[in-house]
Design an enzyme around this catalytic site. Structure first.
Site, PDB file in Angstrom:
ATOM      1  N   LYS A 193      -4.297  -2.113   0.088  1.00 20.28           N
ATOM      2  CA  LYS A 193      -4.235  -0.699   0.455  1.00 20.28           C
ATOM      3  C   LYS A 193      -5.409   0.157  -0.005  1.00 20.28           C
ATOM      4  CE  LYS A 193      -1.603   0.550  -3.680  1.00 20.28           C
ATOM      5  NZ  LYS A 193      -0.463   1.308  -4.225  1.00 20.28           N
ATOM      6  N   ILE A 210       5.552   2.550  -4.305  1.00 23.34           N
ATOM      7  CA  ILE A 210       6.542   3.175  -3.419  1.00 23.34           C
ATOM      8  C   ILE A 210       7.738   2.252  -3.231  1.00 23.34           C
ATOM      9  CG2 ILE A 210       6.888   4.314  -1.190  1.00 23.34           C
ATOM     10  CD1 ILE A 210       3.801   4.545  -1.033  1.00 23.34           C
ATOM     11  N   ASP A 258     -13.652   7.921   3.377  1.00 23.81           N
ATOM     12  CA  ASP A 258     -12.863   9.117   3.088  1.00 23.81           C
ATOM     13  C   ASP A 258     -13.112  10.208   4.136  1.00 23.81           C
ATOM     14  OD1 ASP A 258     -11.569   8.160   0.889  1.00 23.81           O
ATOM     15  OD2 ASP A 258     -12.855   9.131  -0.588  1.00 23.81           O
ATOM     16  N   LYS A 282      -3.418  -0.459   9.645  1.00 29.81           N
ATOM     17  CA  LYS A 282      -2.189   0.302   9.884  1.00 29.81           C
ATOM     18  C   LYS A 282      -2.047   0.610  11.374  1.00 29.81           C
ATOM     19  CE  LYS A 282      -0.607   0.598   5.671  1.00 29.81           C
ATOM     20  NZ  LYS A 282       0.621  -0.120   5.274  1.00 29.81           N
ATOM     21  N   TYR A 335      -8.859  -0.658   6.261  1.00 26.57           N
ATOM     22  CA  TYR A 335      -7.476  -0.426   5.846  1.00 26.57           C
ATOM     23  C   TYR A 335      -6.738   0.428   6.870  1.00 26.57           C
ATOM     24  CZ  TYR A 335      -3.573   1.993   3.678  1.00 26.57           C
ATOM     25  OH  TYR A 335      -2.331   2.533   3.448  1.00 26.57           O
ATOM     26  N   SER A 355       0.691   4.992   7.480  1.00 28.54           N
ATOM     27  CA  SER A 355      -0.168   5.906   6.732  1.00 28.54           C
ATOM     28  C   SER A 355      -0.784   6.943   7.650  1.00 28.54           C
ATOM     29  CB  SER A 355      -1.281   5.095   6.053  1.00 28.54           C
ATOM     30  OG  SER A 355      -2.303   5.921   5.572  1.00 28.54           O
ATOM     31  N   ASP A 387       7.407 -19.969   3.754  1.00 27.22           N
ATOM     32  CA  ASP A 387       8.090 -19.344   2.621  1.00 27.22           C
ATOM     33  C   ASP A 387       9.001 -18.218   3.092  1.00 27.22           C
ATOM     34  OD1 ASP A 387       6.909 -21.020   0.778  1.00 27.22           O
ATOM     35  OD2 ASP A 387       5.352 -19.604   0.185  1.00 27.22           O
ATOM     36  N   LEU A 388       8.550 -17.457   4.071  1.00 26.43           N
ATOM     37  CA  LEU A 388       9.355 -16.358   4.596  1.00 26.43           C
ATOM     38  C   LEU A 388      10.616 -16.897   5.278  1.00 26.43           C
ATOM     39  CD1 LEU A 388       9.686 -13.348   4.999  1.00 26.43           C
ATOM     40  CD2 LEU A 388       8.161 -13.489   6.989  1.00 26.43           C
ATOM     41  N   PHE A 395     -14.989  12.429  -5.949  1.00 29.64           N
ATOM     42  CA  PHE A 395     -15.849  11.825  -4.934  1.00 29.64           C
ATOM     43  C   PHE A 395     -16.221  12.854  -3.863  1.00 29.64           C
ATOM     44  CE2 PHE A 395     -13.500   8.280  -6.820  1.00 29.64           C
ATOM     45  CZ  PHE A 395     -14.552   7.432  -7.142  1.00 29.64           C
ATOM     46  N   PHE A 408       6.558  -2.812   2.930  1.00 28.77           N
ATOM     47  CA  PHE A 408       5.506  -2.133   2.179  1.00 28.77           C
ATOM     48  C   PHE A 408       4.303  -3.036   1.923  1.00 28.77           C
ATOM     49  CE2 PHE A 408       9.391   0.040   0.630  1.00 28.77           C
ATOM     50  CZ  PHE A 408       9.039   1.364   0.878  1.00 28.77           C
TER      51      PHE A 408
END
Length: 344
Positions: free
Chosen positions: A87, A14, A301, A156, A152, A127, A66-67, A221, A83
């Site tokens: 994931k 994305i 899921d 988010k 995951y 998400s 580093d950032l 699945f 992003f």
């Protein structure tokens, strides 16, 4: 050049499409990615489309030093599109600490440098997993945030909470969280698209890899969900439509058209399609017959989820208008293109 946007995870699926859309709208882009889930060749694909090879920095956002170095190197960043994250739902069940560490520390570090370097605008790649299994469909932005079905999804949820709480006490920062459903397809040029490292964890790349002969069969699945054909239902949105929504979100923040300092928008088509419906549509539009087999459900899921996009349509002035046939054909053209040349 126009406004300067830092895109984390910008060589990813994305992210790369969003960089193309940002460049097309006059933005200067800086990509940060550690290439753990993407390939450096995406930069060539972006340049092939836009004529502009974006600036690229290779490091992990979990490194605050580093950032900070990056923000000093590229002063005057106007906005961040975030992003970069691990994931995979199933993998997150197996490796929860890895997911919490990576996905949450990166958000904390970004908010920290936004304070330090006067970066005022943040668009977060969230998400629909934050909703868990919704009680009512379609899902609106006011739908309850239920316990996540996977680590995951929980990252988010927590990342949004970190963002919301920080913005609440930070008059210099505003943000938008874009909760998207299932991105699919590839750029019409077939120069960038979804290229999973290893076995695909998303449906459409698994379909295209099976169709082209990389996979012997497509595994479905579960066929015992409470859906018309027993397979899971999702809201599949064309990745270019999705990328354009990020540009709309950036514009909303930069032009101070936001109504709250922290806003949330669902991004989808507003229509749910089952796994079998996607398979049959792909076979019809490409002429490729797929060999598939039903296997047990994956942990984490859910049965069905699709979006109510009314708010995003109205407030962002955005809509997902690309047909499913065009979307699936773009994915197939991308698959054929990348298999026609050696991958480094």
């Amino acid at each position: 050049m126009g406004k300067k946007v830092l895109v984390t995870g910008g060589t990813g699926y994305i992210g790369s499409h969003t960089v193309v859309e940002l460049q097309a709208n006059g933005y200067e882009t800086i990509i940060v990615d550690n290439l753990c889930n993407s390939r450096i060749e995406a930069l060539d694909g972006i340049a092939g489309i836009s004529g502009i090879k974006p600036v690229f920095e290779n490091f992990n956002l979990c490194s605050l030093s580093d950032l900070r170095d990056c923000c000093r190197k590229y002063p005057g960043i106007d906005a961040i599109v975030h992003f970069a994250a691990l994931k995979a739902v199933g993998e997150s069940v197996e490796k929860p600490l890895e997911y919490y560490g990576n996905n949450l520390v990166s958000m904390i570090n970004l908010l920290q440098v936004m304070h330090e370097y006067n970066i005022q605008n943040l668009v977060f790649s969230s998400s629909c997993t934050v909703y868990g299994q919704p009680d009512v469909l379609p899902v609106t932005e006011d739908s309850p945030i239920k316990p996540a079905n996977s680590p995951y999804g929980n990252t988010k949820q927590i990342a949004e909470e970190i963002m919301r709480d920080t913005i609440a006490v930070s008059p210099d920062i505003k943000g938008i969280s874009l909760r998207y459903f299932n991105p699919v397809g590839a750029h019409p040029s077939a120069l960038i698209g979804e290229l999973p490292l290893g076995t695909p964890l998303n449906l459409v790349p698994y379909i295209t890899q099976t169709a082209i002969g990389i996979r012997e069969e497509l595994r479905i699945f579960g066929d015992d969900y409470d859906t018309p054909d027993g397979t899971g239902i999702r809201d599949y949105i064309y990745v270019v439509d999705l990328a354009r929504a990020h540009v709309k979100a950036i514009e909303r923040l930069l032009e101070n058209r936001h109504k709250k300092s922290f806003e949330v928008f669902n991004l989808g088509t507003g229509k749910g399609l089952s796994v079998l419906e996607i398979i049959h549509a792909f076979e019809k539009v490409t002429g490729q017959k797929l060999h598939y087999r039903i296997v047990p459900r994956r942990p984490g899921d859910i049965a069905r989820v699709y979006a109510d996009t009314t708010l995003a349509n109205r407030e962002l002035g955005w809509q997902a208008g690309t047909t499913l046939e065009t979307t699936l054909l773009s994915a197939w053209n991308w698959e054929k293109n990348i298999r026609s040349k050696p991958v480094q």
